[in-house]
Design a protein around this motif. Structure first.
Motif: not given
Length: 196
Positions: A139-157
C-alpha cells in the motif's frame, strides 16, 4: 572495506535509504541503474548492441538511447526485456566489481553500498558481504509510486508482479530496514544496523 547490497521492491524507498547513508556514513554508493545508463551511452559497451536489438526507433533527437522509449518497448515484451538484461547486466556487474577492487586498493572508505533491483537474481552474493532488504508495504509503495512517479495502478501491479516476493527477499537478506513510515525511524534502523 565492507560491501553491502541494498535491494527491495519498486517504491520501497531505496533512494531515501541511500540518501541517509550518504549523509551519515563515510561510504561509496553505486546505483546499478546509474551504471547501466552510463553503459548505454553512445560509444559505451552496450549502446550498439541495444540499438541493434531494439532498432533505431529507441534513439532520441540527440542520437542517444531514449530511456522512456526503450522502457515502453521492453515492458511490453518479456523476451526483449530478457535480451536487454543479458546485454546490460554482465557489463554492469563487471563495472561494479572493478570499482569494488579499486576502492579496496585505495583503502579510504569503510563501507561500499550497491543498490540494485536484481541484486539477488543477478548473483551479487559473490561480491557483497551482506544484503539489506528495504521493506515497505504494498500500500505504501503504491501510494509513493502514484504520487512521485505518476504510475497507474496497472503499471505498478505489472512491475511488482515481475519482482521477487517478500518471502524471497527475506530469505536472501541478512538485514531488514523498515522504510514504511517516518524517515527518522528508518535512519535509526540504519545506524543501528551499522553499529553507529
Amino acid at each position: 572495506m565492507y560491501v553491502i547490497g541494498i535491494t527491495g521492491g519498486v517504491g520501497a524507498g531505496k533512494s531515501a535509504v541511500l540518501s541517509i547513508l550518504s549523509e551519515c556514513v563515510e561510504c561509496e554508493i553505486i546505483r546499478a541503474d546509474d551504471v547501466a545508463n552510463r553503459l548505454k551511452l553512445k560509444g559505451q559497451p552496450c549502446f550498439q548492441k541495444i540499438v541493434d536489438l531494439l532498432g533505431e526507433q529507441i534513439l532520441g533527437s540527440d542520437g542517444e538511447i531514449d530511456r522512456s522509449l526503450m522502457s515502453m518497448i521492453v515492458f511490453e515484451d518479456d523476451a526483449k526485456m530478457k535480451q536487454v538484461e543479458q546485454i546490460l547486466h554482465p557489463q554492469v556487474k563487471r563495472y561494479i566489481t572493478e570499482t569494488i577492487e579499486q576502492k579496496k586498493r585505495e583503502g579510504k572508505i569503510k563501507y561500499l553500498f550497491i543498490e540494485a533491483a536484481l541484486l539477488i537474481e543477478d548473483g551479487y552474493r559473490q561480491i557483497c558481504d551482506e544484503f539489506w532488504y528495504i521493506y515497505a508495504s504494498v500500500a505504501t509503495r503504491t501510494k509513493r509510486l502514484m504520487a512521485n512517479r505518476g504510475y497507474t495502478l496497472q503499471k505498478i501491479e505489472s512491475i511488482m508482479d515481475k519482482q521477487l516476493s517478500e518471502e524471497e527477499f527475506l530469505k536472501n537478506c541478512e538485514c531488514v530496514i523498515n522504510n514504511d513510515g517516518d524517515l527518522s525511524k528508518t535512519k535509526e534502523e540504519i545506524l543501528k544496523a551499522l553499529n553507529y
